[in-house]
Design a protein around this motif. Structure first.
Motif, PDB file in Angstrom:
ATOM      1  N   TYR A 110      42.713  74.169  69.228  1.00 35.82           N
ATOM      2  CA  TYR A 110      43.738  74.402  70.240  1.00 35.82           C
ATOM      3  C   TYR A 110      44.890  73.426  70.071  1.00 35.82           C
ATOM      4  N   SER A 111      45.936  73.650  70.861  1.00 37.34           N
ATOM      5  CA  SER A 111      47.145  72.843  70.733  1.00 37.34           C
ATOM      6  C   SER A 111      47.097  71.553  71.540  1.00 37.34           C
ATOM      7  N   GLY A 112      45.970  71.260  72.182  1.00 34.94           N
ATOM      8  CA  GLY A 112      45.799  69.954  72.792  1.00 34.94           C
ATOM      9  C   GLY A 112      45.784  69.902  74.301  1.00 34.94           C
ATOM     10  N   LYS A 113      45.954  71.037  74.974  1.00 36.88           N
ATOM     11  CA  LYS A 113      45.903  71.064  76.429  1.00 36.88           C
ATOM     12  C   LYS A 113      44.656  71.823  76.871  1.00 36.88           C
ATOM     13  N   ASP A 114      43.801  71.161  77.658  1.00 40.83           N
ATOM     14  CA  ASP A 114      42.515  71.745  78.022  1.00 40.83           C
ATOM     15  C   ASP A 114      42.648  73.046  78.794  1.00 40.83           C
ATOM     16  N   ARG A 115      43.745  73.216  79.513  1.00 43.96           N
ATOM     17  CA  ARG A 115      43.880  74.437  80.312  1.00 43.96           C
ATOM     18  C   ARG A 115      43.915  75.683  79.429  1.00 43.96           C
ATOM     19  N   TYR A 116      44.336  75.514  78.169  1.00 40.03           N
ATOM     20  CA  TYR A 116      44.385  76.670  77.289  1.00 40.03           C
ATOM     21  C   TYR A 116      43.007  77.083  76.821  1.00 40.03           C
ATOM     22  N   VAL A 117      42.039  76.159  76.826  1.00 41.36           N
ATOM     23  CA  VAL A 117      40.659  76.526  76.535  1.00 41.36           C
ATOM     24  C   VAL A 117      40.159  77.483  77.609  1.00 41.36           C
ATOM     25  N   THR A 118      40.424  77.137  78.873  1.00 38.30           N
ATOM     26  CA  THR A 118      40.022  77.994  79.991  1.00 38.30           C
ATOM     27  C   THR A 118      40.750  79.329  79.952  1.00 38.30           C
ATOM     28  N   LYS A 119      42.048  79.279  79.678  1.00 42.01           N
ATOM     29  CA  LYS A 119      42.844  80.503  79.656  1.00 42.01           C
ATOM     30  C   LYS A 119      42.414  81.436  78.527  1.00 42.01           C
ATOM     31  N   ALA A 120      42.106  80.870  77.360  1.00 44.70           N
ATOM     32  CA  ALA A 120      41.692  81.697  76.229  1.00 44.70           C
ATOM     33  C   ALA A 120      40.341  82.352  76.493  1.00 44.70           C
ATOM     34  N   VAL A 176      64.253  75.393  70.911  1.00 45.32           N
ATOM     35  CA  VAL A 176      64.133  73.962  70.634  1.00 45.32           C
ATOM     36  C   VAL A 176      65.143  73.197  71.478  1.00 45.32           C
ATOM     37  N   THR A 177      64.664  72.226  72.224  1.00 42.62           N
ATOM     38  CA  THR A 177      65.540  71.444  73.090  1.00 42.62           C
ATOM     39  C   THR A 177      66.282  70.382  72.276  1.00 42.62           C
ATOM     40  N   PRO A 178      67.404  69.892  72.773  1.00 44.98           N
ATOM     41  CA  PRO A 178      68.124  68.821  72.070  1.00 44.98           C
ATOM     42  C   PRO A 178      67.261  67.584  71.851  1.00 44.98           C
ATOM     43  N   ALA A 179      66.436  67.242  72.845  1.00 46.67           N
ATOM     44  CA  ALA A 179      65.577  66.058  72.714  1.00 46.67           C
ATOM     45  C   ALA A 179      64.571  66.245  71.573  1.00 46.67           C
ATOM     46  N   PHE A 180      63.968  67.431  71.494  1.00 43.60           N
ATOM     47  CA  PHE A 180      63.032  67.708  70.402  1.00 43.60           C
ATOM     48  C   PHE A 180      63.758  67.657  69.068  1.00 43.60           C
ATOM     49  N   ALA A 181      64.918  68.325  68.987  1.00 44.30           N
ATOM     50  CA  ALA A 181      65.660  68.397  67.729  1.00 44.30           C
ATOM     51  C   ALA A 181      66.027  67.008  67.211  1.00 44.30           C
ATOM     52  N   LYS A 182      66.416  66.122  68.112  1.00 40.17           N
ATOM     53  CA  LYS A 182      66.805  64.763  67.720  1.00 40.17           C
ATOM     54  C   LYS A 182      65.620  63.999  67.138  1.00 40.17           C
ATOM     55  N   ILE A 225      52.905  57.573  64.943  1.00 41.88           N
ATOM     56  CA  ILE A 225      53.189  57.295  66.356  1.00 41.88           C
ATOM     57  C   ILE A 225      54.343  58.166  66.843  1.00 41.88           C
ATOM     58  N   SER A 226      55.375  58.280  66.022  1.00 38.75           N
ATOM     59  CA  SER A 226      56.538  59.095  66.391  1.00 38.75           C
ATOM     60  C   SER A 226      56.171  60.566  66.551  1.00 38.75           C
ATOM     61  N   ILE A 227      55.317  61.074  65.645  1.00 38.95           N
ATOM     62  CA  ILE A 227      54.882  62.472  65.736  1.00 38.95           C
ATOM     63  C   ILE A 227      54.075  62.695  67.014  1.00 38.95           C
ATOM     64  N   ASP A 228      53.158  61.769  67.320  1.00 39.23           N
ATOM     65  CA  ASP A 228      52.351  61.895  68.537  1.00 39.23           C
ATOM     66  C   ASP A 228      53.235  61.886  69.781  1.00 39.23           C
ATOM     67  N   GLU A 229      54.239  61.034  69.788  1.00 37.57           N
ATOM     68  CA  GLU A 229      55.158  60.977  70.925  1.00 37.57           C
ATOM     69  C   GLU A 229      55.982  62.251  71.033  1.00 37.57           C
ATOM     70  N   LEU A 230      56.399  62.793  69.887  1.00 39.02           N
ATOM     71  CA  LEU A 230      57.147  64.041  69.891  1.00 39.02           C
ATOM     72  C   LEU A 230      56.316  65.165  70.498  1.00 39.02           C
ATOM     73  N   VAL A 231      55.061  65.262  70.090  1.00 39.43           N
ATOM     74  CA  VAL A 231      54.186  66.316  70.606  1.00 39.43           C
ATOM     75  C   VAL A 231      53.937  66.134  72.094  1.00 39.43           C
ATOM     76  N   GLU A 232      53.670  64.918  72.509  1.00 35.50           N
ATOM     77  CA  GLU A 232      53.338  64.659  73.912  1.00 35.50           C
ATOM     78  C   GLU A 232      54.543  64.802  74.831  1.00 35.50           C
ATOM     79  N   ASP A 233      55.708  64.334  74.404  1.00 34.07           N
ATOM     80  CA  ASP A 233      56.868  64.261  75.297  1.00 34.07           C
ATOM     81  C   ASP A 233      57.814  65.445  75.200  1.00 34.07           C
ATOM     82  N   ALA A 240      56.446  71.284  64.987  1.00 37.29           N
ATOM     83  CA  ALA A 240      55.599  70.094  65.032  1.00 37.29           C
ATOM     84  C   ALA A 240      54.450  70.219  64.033  1.00 37.29           C
ATOM     85  N   ALA A 241      53.868  71.415  63.908  1.00 40.93           N
ATOM     86  CA  ALA A 241      52.805  71.627  62.919  1.00 40.93           C
ATOM     87  C   ALA A 241      53.335  71.443  61.502  1.00 40.93           C
TER      88      ALA A 241
END
Length: 329
Positions: A59-69, A110-116, A137-145, A156-157
């Motif tokens: 999964y993409s990292g959010k537990d709610r998607y396990v329930t939804k799937a 894609v948002t400006p923040a993500f693109a930057k 660390i930067s990749i993890d922050e990009l995915v989380e934020d 991101a993948a």
């Protein structure tokens, strides 16, 4: 993962097909401004067309998607697989894309923040003096934020695939390449083309020939890739040559962060050799046959005669790596 095929010399197999989807379109998520994600699910389709034994194995990292799937698959009704027109149990793997409305398409961009941040990471990865721990660390922050929709998940993948390749973690590189390709409609065509080739080559290297065949088929079907007949034949020849090598009886895999791995499989007799971590169970999910092994899989497992369209489900500690070894004598 099922397809019509010959079952022995006289039995005809027809794949299960969805005939009813009872899932309702839901309102947009409000958490963090709305989020999207994906899950990969393995499950059994019973003789009456209902689903059971549902396992979300990536999964993409959010537990709610396990329930939804899980809920989504429960609400699917199939016409069951048939052998000589007789209903049988079968298995399926489904890649589920969770969109804002669950209507089946993403309204995100894609948002400006993500693109930057994305561009900063690309620049860092291509630098001769790349600091890999800092980039992680930067990749993890990009995915989380900043990764909130499927467009951003796809990119991101792609970033992760580059990172893991440079970090020589090739099993994770293959996984991220698979995610990138599965989210193909959210990618620029140039990135999709590179990701598809990367995935195909890594599948050949790690013995996932069933997956490589599916990737090759996808190469010829996705609009925009414009794969020439000559190029397609070159890839087909590479697949054929890889199957003929001495190492073709080994498939390598790695359990996801959910502690599971599932894949279509063709070997008739095999064993599982754990190279790192721990495996708890190995499960066969075939047409009209399912069996879970909590022991003995490290010695030998035999597919029963006349099984077809089989899927393996392996569970254990997250990140565990293993070899599936075909036993030929």
């Amino acid at each position: 993962m099922l397809s019509a095929s010959s079952f022995g010399n006289s039995k005809e197999v027809k794949a299960a097909k969805i005939i009813k989807n009872a899932n309702k379109v839901e309102d947009a998520f409000t958490s963090r401004g709305g989020m999207e994600g994906w899950t990969r699910v393995s499950y059994i389709i019973d003789k009456d067309g209902t689903t059971k034994d549902i396992v979300v194995f990536d999964y993409s990292g959010k537990d709610r998607y396990v329930t939804k799937a899980t809920k989504l698959v429960k609400n699917l009704q199939y016409s069951p697989a048939l052998i000589n027109d007789k209903p049988v149990t079968s298995a399926q793997i489904l890649f589920v894309k969770h969109t804002y409305s669950e209507a089946g398409h993403s309204e995100g961009s894609v948002t400006p923040a993500f693109a930057k941040e994305y561009q900063a990471i690309i620049d860092a990865l291509t630098s001769p003096s790349a600091n890999m721990p800092s980039i992680k660390i930067s990749i993890d922050e990009l995915v989380e934020d900043h990764t909130k929709n499927l467009n951003e998940h796809a990119l991101a993948a792609w970033l992760k695939s580059i990172y893991y390749y440079k970090n020589e973690d090739f099993l994770e590189y293959m996984r991220q390449s698979q995610i990138t390709v599965d989210l193909y409609e959210y990618l620029p065509i140039a990135i999709l083309a590179k990701s598809t080739v990367n995935l195909f080559q890594s599948q050949l290297y790690y013995g996932n020939f069933k997956g490589a065949s599916e990737t090759l088929a996808r190469m010829g079907s996705v609009d925009g890739l414009n794969l020439s007949q000559q190029t397609h034949q070159q890839f087909a020849d590479a697949l054929k040559a890889s199957k003929a090598t001495e190492s073709s009886n080994v498939t390598k895999g790695q359990l996801s962060s959910l502690g599971a791995w599932s894949q279509a499989y063709e070997f008739s007799t095999f064993k599982v050799d754990v190279s790192q971590g721990s495996v708890d169970s190995v499960e066969l999910r075939c047409n009209d046959y399912q069996q879970k092994y909590v022991e003995g899989w490290e010695n030998q497992i035999d597919f029963p005669a006349q099984t077809s369209d089989c899927i393996l489900l392996i569970r254990g500690d997250a990140g565990s790596t293993f070899d599936i070894l075909e036993i030929t004598s």
